[in-house]
Design an enzyme around this catalytic site. Structure first.
Site, PDB file in Angstrom:
ATOM      1  N   GLU A 127      37.632 -24.333 -43.247  1.00 35.73           N
ATOM      2  CA  GLU A 127      37.030 -22.595 -43.431  1.00 35.73           C
ATOM      3  C   GLU A 127      38.439 -21.773 -44.304  1.00 35.73           C
ATOM      4  O   GLU A 127      39.119 -20.772 -43.795  1.00 35.73           O
ATOM      5  CB  GLU A 127      37.126 -22.252 -42.259  1.00 35.73           C
ATOM      6  CG  GLU A 127      36.217 -22.688 -41.174  1.00 35.73           C
ATOM      7  CD  GLU A 127      36.478 -21.356 -39.801  1.00 35.73           C
ATOM      8  OE1 GLU A 127      37.513 -21.147 -39.377  1.00 35.73           O
ATOM      9  OE2 GLU A 127      35.474 -22.029 -39.286  1.00 35.73           O
ATOM     10  N   ASN A 169      35.898 -28.596 -44.891  1.00 33.17           N
ATOM     11  CA  ASN A 169      35.019 -28.283 -43.489  1.00 33.17           C
ATOM     12  C   ASN A 169      34.824 -26.509 -43.186  1.00 33.17           C
ATOM     13  O   ASN A 169      36.175 -26.111 -43.349  1.00 33.17           O
ATOM     14  CB  ASN A 169      35.722 -29.189 -42.652  1.00 33.17           C
ATOM     15  CG  ASN A 169      34.292 -28.706 -40.804  1.00 33.17           C
ATOM     16  OD1 ASN A 169      34.014 -29.363 -40.947  1.00 33.17           O
ATOM     17  ND2 ASN A 169      34.937 -28.419 -39.752  1.00 33.17           N
ATOM     18  N   HIS A 206      26.568 -24.053 -37.703  1.00 30.48           N
ATOM     19  CA  HIS A 206      25.966 -22.485 -36.911  1.00 30.48           C
ATOM     20  C   HIS A 206      25.181 -21.991 -37.467  1.00 30.48           C
ATOM     21  O   HIS A 206      25.993 -20.861 -37.885  1.00 30.48           O
ATOM     22  CB  HIS A 206      27.843 -21.757 -36.205  1.00 30.48           C
ATOM     23  CG  HIS A 206      28.689 -22.758 -36.257  1.00 30.48           C
ATOM     24  ND1 HIS A 206      28.706 -23.063 -35.064  1.00 30.48           N
ATOM     25  CD2 HIS A 206      30.679 -23.429 -37.067  1.00 30.48           C
ATOM     26  CE1 HIS A 206      30.221 -24.294 -34.798  1.00 30.48           C
ATOM     27  NE2 HIS A 206      30.487 -24.392 -35.705  1.00 30.48           N
ATOM     28  N   GLU A 235      29.235 -29.564 -37.317  1.00 31.74           N
ATOM     29  CA  GLU A 235      29.152 -28.603 -35.711  1.00 31.74           C
ATOM     30  C   GLU A 235      28.063 -28.027 -35.096  1.00 31.74           C
ATOM     31  O   GLU A 235      27.954 -26.939 -34.970  1.00 31.74           O
ATOM     32  CB  GLU A 235      30.711 -27.809 -36.454  1.00 31.74           C
ATOM     33  CG  GLU A 235      32.267 -28.064 -36.319  1.00 31.74           C
ATOM     34  CD  GLU A 235      32.375 -26.795 -36.467  1.00 31.74           C
ATOM     35  OE1 GLU A 235      32.695 -25.609 -35.954  1.00 31.74           O
ATOM     36  OE2 GLU A 235      33.720 -27.022 -36.949  1.00 31.74           O
ATOM     37  N   ASP A 237      25.230 -26.775 -34.441  1.00 35.89           N
ATOM     38  CA  ASP A 237      23.875 -25.249 -32.973  1.00 35.89           C
ATOM     39  C   ASP A 237      23.276 -24.713 -33.673  1.00 35.89           C
ATOM     40  O   ASP A 237      23.376 -24.009 -34.785  1.00 35.89           O
ATOM     41  CB  ASP A 237      25.153 -25.003 -32.360  1.00 35.89           C
ATOM     42  CG  ASP A 237      26.686 -24.040 -32.616  1.00 35.89           C
ATOM     43  OD1 ASP A 237      26.295 -23.225 -33.928  1.00 35.89           O
ATOM     44  OD2 ASP A 237      27.574 -23.754 -31.728  1.00 35.89           O
TER      45      ASP A 237
END
Ligand code: XIL
Length: 299
Positions: A127, A169, A206, A235, A237
């Site tokens: 990030e 990432n 996400h 990750e 979702d």
């Protein structure tokens, strides 16, 4: 195939989940996780605040718990994460300049030495890019040590363990039209052209109403892969767990030969960091949701 891991393996890919050490005593949780997945990311246990709570004093108890559970279940592990503006211990938050730069290097060396030869991937930097339209770096204490901090992190990581794949990432880099996506793309392109060691890019994925899935995600994955890095969904979702969105993401990964696998950010909705969004593949009772069937059928 009848599980996500076995279905992904049919095309040489993995299907992973985030695992929280605090839930390893919950047999409903470990039954599902042990059955369905073949890659594990420790949800918090290998972060900076967990692994170096006091400067120079490393603690691998939580990370080792998750690592050992994964290996006992025949799974591989993605390390997460070595250099990040968030979840820094207090001592690191108060450092700056060359002291912080050296602390980052020492941290990477200390954690990677412990896990040397054991992990499949490391999220070396997490990030580091800004949200919004700038396409530039996020302001952080690490960024203020100098713009070269990311390549220093990667070069340090390569020297510490030459056999683990080194990843960048980030989130909100799935939409090819976003300035943030282009900023990360240009960094990876520059790293590849100058020989900075980077092997993979992780797309957190996400998805929610503020940052929805867009069909150009496949273009993004293809474009990064064309730079000569592996790509992965790290990750995943989806707010509301739309079966269609889950299928689209799966099909996007399958369409890109260098998309090596997908990881969902938790097992059941009740395990999610965004549990109110019911974003995962299993409900709180451990039942398979329609999104689960949709992913399994797509794989
Ligand atoms: C989240 C965890 O799921 C939470 O338990 C924790 O409180 C905060 O971090 N991007 C990342 C992950 O890279 O490490 C974050 O995980 C979610 C966003």
């Amino acid at each position: 195939a009848s599980t996500l891991g076995a279905a992904a393996a049919q095309s040489g890919r993995y299907f992973g989940t985030a695992i929280a050490s605090g839930r390893l005593g919950d047999s409903a949780y470990t039954t599902i996780a042990g059955r369905e997945f073949n890659m594990v990311t420790p949800e918090n246990e290998m972060k900076i605040d967990a692994t170096e709570p006091q400067q120079g004093q490393f603690n691998f108890s939580g990370g080792d718990q998750v690592y050992n559970w994964a290996v006992q279940h025949g799974m591989r592990v993605r390390g997460h994460t070595l250099a990040w503006h968030s979840q820094q211990p207090g001592w690191m938050q108060s450092l700056s300049g060359s002291a912080l730069r050296q602390a980052m290097i020492n941290h990477i060396n200390g954690v990677m030495a412990h896990y040397k030869g054991k992990l499949a991937y490391w999220d070396v930097v997490n990030e580091a890019f800004a949200d919004g339209g700038s396409g530039g770096r996020r302001d952080s204490n690490l960024q203020r040590t100098g713009n070269d901090w990311i390549e220093v992190a990667f070069r340090t990581a390569r020297a510490a363990d030459p056999n683990v794949k080194l990843c960048y990432n980030d989130y909100n880099i799935e939409n090819w039209s976003a300035a943030k996506t282009q900023g990360v793309y240009n960094m990876v392109k520059d790293f590849k052209s100058r020989g900075v060691p980077i092997d993979c890019v992780g797309f957190q994925s996400h998805f929610n109403s503020g940052s929805p899935y867009t069909s150009n995600f496949r273009t993004t994955l293809q474009s990064f892969a064309a730079l000569g890095v592996d790509v992965a969904i790290t990750e995943l979702d989806v707010q509301g767990a739309s079966a269609t969105t889950y299928a689209n993401v799966t099909n996007d990964c399958l369409a890109v030969s260098r998309c090596v696998g997908m990881t969902v950010w938790g097992v059941r909705d009740s395990d999610s960091w965004r549990s109110g969004d019911t974003p995962l593949l299993f409900d709180g009772n451990g039942n398979k949701k329609s999104a689960y069937t949709s992913v399994l059928n797509a794989l």
